[in-house]
Write an enzyme that holds these catalytic residues in place. Structure first.
Site, PDB file in Angstrom:
ATOM      1  N   GLU A  22      43.758  14.911   3.476  1.00  0.00           N
ATOM      2  CA  GLU A  22      43.193  14.351   2.237  1.00  0.00           C
ATOM      3  C   GLU A  22      42.002  15.197   1.774  1.00  0.00           C
ATOM      4  O   GLU A  22      40.895  14.680   1.558  1.00  0.00           O
ATOM      5  CB  GLU A  22      42.803  12.870   2.431  1.00  0.00           C
ATOM      6  CG  GLU A  22      44.013  12.003   2.760  1.00  0.00           C
ATOM      7  CD  GLU A  22      43.787  10.507   2.687  1.00  0.00           C
ATOM      8  OE1 GLU A  22      42.635  10.069   2.527  1.00  0.00           O
ATOM      9  OE2 GLU A  22      44.781   9.761   2.786  1.00  0.00           O
ATOM     10  N   GLU A  32      51.305   9.612   6.015  1.00  0.00           N
ATOM     11  CA  GLU A  32      50.568   8.339   6.115  1.00  0.00           C
ATOM     12  C   GLU A  32      51.262   7.357   5.184  1.00  0.00           C
ATOM     13  O   GLU A  32      51.282   7.561   3.967  1.00  0.00           O
ATOM     14  CB  GLU A  32      49.088   8.501   5.736  1.00  0.00           C
ATOM     15  CG  GLU A  32      48.280   9.149   6.832  1.00  0.00           C
ATOM     16  CD  GLU A  32      46.774   9.146   6.576  1.00  0.00           C
ATOM     17  OE1 GLU A  32      46.267   8.195   5.956  1.00  0.00           O
ATOM     18  OE2 GLU A  32      46.120  10.124   6.995  1.00  0.00           O
TER      19      GLU A  32
HETATM   20  O1  AHR Z   1      44.835   5.739   8.116  1.00  0.00           O
HETATM   21  C1  AHR Z   1      43.514   5.506   7.781  1.00  0.00           C
HETATM   22  C2  AHR Z   1      42.953   6.556   6.845  1.00  0.00           C
HETATM   23  O2  AHR Z   1      43.607   6.505   5.629  1.00  0.00           O
HETATM   24  C3  AHR Z   1      43.096   7.992   7.277  1.00  0.00           C
HETATM   25  O3  AHR Z   1      42.110   8.396   8.160  1.00  0.00           O
HETATM   26  C4  AHR Z   1      42.969   8.726   5.989  1.00  0.00           C
HETATM   27  O4  AHR Z   1      43.649   9.940   5.993  1.00  0.00           O
HETATM   28  C5  AHR Z   1      43.515   7.754   4.962  1.00  0.00           C
HETATM   29  O5  AHR Z   1      42.697   7.625   3.872  1.00  0.00           O
END
Ligand code: AHR
Length: 553
Positions: A223, A357
């Site tokens: 990110e 994610e």
């Molecule tokens: O999964 C939790 C968080 O969500 C991670 O650390 C980040 O990459 C995302 O914003």
């Protein structure tokens, strides 16, 4: 006491509303009683729930893409009790462990055939300095992203690799682009992968591992548009080129066939800035020279509804069930949108879209540390997981990897632990039921899904995918989204007379049913089979259920 005019008005309104509500309740009671009288008078009982019929055809004559087993990947970040307590208890713990890693968790994860684990984060990765997590003396630091707690660094590179060995998964290591340097990342990879007797390799050996480690997947930042450093697409692109060039894998076994795949940071939502991000990276990839490369573009997409996460993870009703599932189906459009951009610059689909994610992200459980992202995992999450896995399978030509967030005790977890106790979540059971789909070949299914409507939310009533595994066995998954109506599926396999189908179904009493430490078996897969008749199979699905069967031909 002196009442103001406004206060008196509010009081009058309040009493008025109460009277109306009492009146309404009385009317409804009278209606119910009248209804019962009518039914009794007519000699009838309440109408039985009739199963909806769905005709489904599995087209075995058409083969699709391989459903890469990496789409069943997991994510273990140094966050709350995701690693510490969830995986790592230390060798001196009274909780049964192997070199500090919980035996119960390892046994449960082995059954999932976890293909890869993304580590050490997440946002944590861009503040992680690997040297603090090796050797006999560990540096104690902080975890400012997640509750500002102490990070003991007792779970570092060697412990992570040991964990992977124990569960049989591959390493997906995210290097620090946000606050690290290309040199730091390059040295980490040399430490992990070289077989030559360099100073770093000797240090690895003296820390207990003379043989080089296998690093299958490398994440270049996380990110980077947000917690990873607030970079613009162009700035990140310049970093990507540098890290891709210098962060090398030296493992002799990974020079030819098992080359490490490099994953670049990609989009994170539906706004236009995300399409710009994908455009920038993929346009550069189209003209890339020998000196840098990438094999995957990451995409993050949580089912959250709105930020900050406020949907409850337990104690909700049909409205929140329907709303969350509606949100989760947006995954399909998002993948389609970014795949279309990727197709423009990479028509041969060399670069995978890596949804590293995903999952439901709800309000923190009351009483938990909000920085630990603790939530319950309900039947709704099982359905959510099945719907997303099916979306990935339908996009298998481009989506070749995904990582649910997260593995243990954090967000949509597989497993929850509390000291020596462990419970498997409904999402765990879905991942286990889907094991036969790992590396299977997608087979198209045709069906009219129908519609389930609740309030202003309309959803397909059913969802389904099919695939052929390496042995030629045909597998079918059907999700009945409708929480009220059972469904009867008539399965046709044109050109074949299917003999039988058997497998498992995951059902629960309520949309928000959960497994707890006290009642760990509320949601467990149960055997299910289909009846063969007139050349087709009939499979009965309970409301709000996930079912996987093998079709015997
Ligand atoms: O999964 C939790 C968080 O969500 C991670 O650390 C980040 O990459 C995302 O914003």
């Amino acid at each position: 006491m002196v009442y103001t005019r406004a206060y008196k008005m509010r009081l009058t309104m309040h009493f008025l509303m109460r009277r109306i509500s009492i009146l309404e309740r009385r009317v409804s009671l009278v209606r119910q009683l009248l209804g019962s009288f009518v039914l009794i008078a007519m000699g009838l009982t309440a109408p039985a729930i009739v199963a909806q019929k769905v005709e489904l055809s599995v087209d075995v004559s058409k083969g699709g893409a391989k459903i890469d087993r990496n789409i069943f990947g997991q994510f273990a970040e140094h966050l709350g009790h995701g690693v510490y307590e969830g995986i790592w208890v230390g060798p001196d713990s009274t909780i049964p462990n192997t070199r500090g890693i919980r035996n119960d968790v390892v046994a449960a994860l082995k059954a999932l055939k976890v293909p890869n684990v993304r580590w050490p984060g997440g946002c944590f990765a861009d503040e992680y300095h690997w040297r603090k997590g090796i050797g006999p003396q560990r540096t104690v630091t902080l975890n400012p992203n997640w509750g500002g707690v102490i990070e003991p660094n007792t779970f570092g590179t060697h412990e992570f690799m040991d964990f992977l060995d124990q569960i049989g998964a591959q390493a997906y290591v995210s290097v620090n682009v946000g606050s690290g340097t290309p040199q730091e990342a390059a040295e980490w990879l040399e430490y992990m992968t070289t077989a030559q007797p360099t100073t770093l390799a000797k240090e690895r050996a003296s820390n207990g591992h003379p043989a080089p480690y296998n690093v299958a997947l490398l994440g270049i930042g996380n990110e980077s548009w947000d917690c990873g450093g607030n970079m613009t697409p162009d700035y990140y692109l310049s970093q990507l080129k540098i890290y891709s060039r210098f962060v090398r894998n030296f493992n002799p076994a990974q020079q030819d066939k098992q080359q490490m795949l490099k994953i670049a940071v990609g989009p994170g939502g539906t706004e236009p800035r995300w399409t710009d991000w994908t455009e920038t990276i993929m346009k550069a990839y189209q003209h890339h020279q020998w000196s840098w490369d990438m094999n995957g573009l990451s995409m993050h997409n949580y089912t959250v509804g709105h930020w900050p996460p406020s949907f409850a993870s337990v104690g909700f009703g049909e409205t929140e069930y329907a709303q969350i599932l509606k949100f989760t189906l947006d995954m399909d459009d998002l993948i389609a949108k970014h795949s279309a951009i990727m197709d423009k610059y990479d028509p041969q689909k060399k670069v995978a879209l890596v949804v590293d994610e995903w999952g439901g992200w709800y309000a923190p459980l009351p009483g938990s540390n909000p920085g630990f992202l603790v939530q319950q995992n309900s039947l709704r999450d099982a359905i959510l997981a099945a719907l997303n896995l099916n979306i990935f399978a339908r996009h298998a030509d481009r989506v070749r990897m995904a990582n649910i967030a997260q593995m243990i005790n954090v967000l949509q977890a597989m497993i929850m632990t509390d000291k020596e106790k462990m419970v498997l979540t409904p999402t765990y059971h879905v991942f286990k039921m889907y094991v036969p789909f790992q590396d299977a070949t997608f087979v198209p299914v045709v069906f009219d899904a129908g519609t389930y409507t609740h309030g202003d939310v309309s959803l397909p009533r059913v969802d389904a995918i099919a695939a052929k595994d390496k042995t030629g066995k045909l597998w079918l998954e059907v999700t009945n989204i409708d929480p009220n109506q059972p469904t009867e599926i008539d399965i046709n396999v044109p050109g074949i007379t299917p003999k039988s189908a058997a497998g498992e179904t995951l059902i629960a009493p309520k949309v928000d049913s959960v497994n707890t430490f006290e009642a760990p078996h509320t949601i467990l897969p149960k055997p299910v089979s289909a009846k063969a008749q007139a050349g087709k199979l009939t499979l009965k699905l309970e409301p709000k259920s996930v079912t996987v069967v093998a079709i015997e031909q």
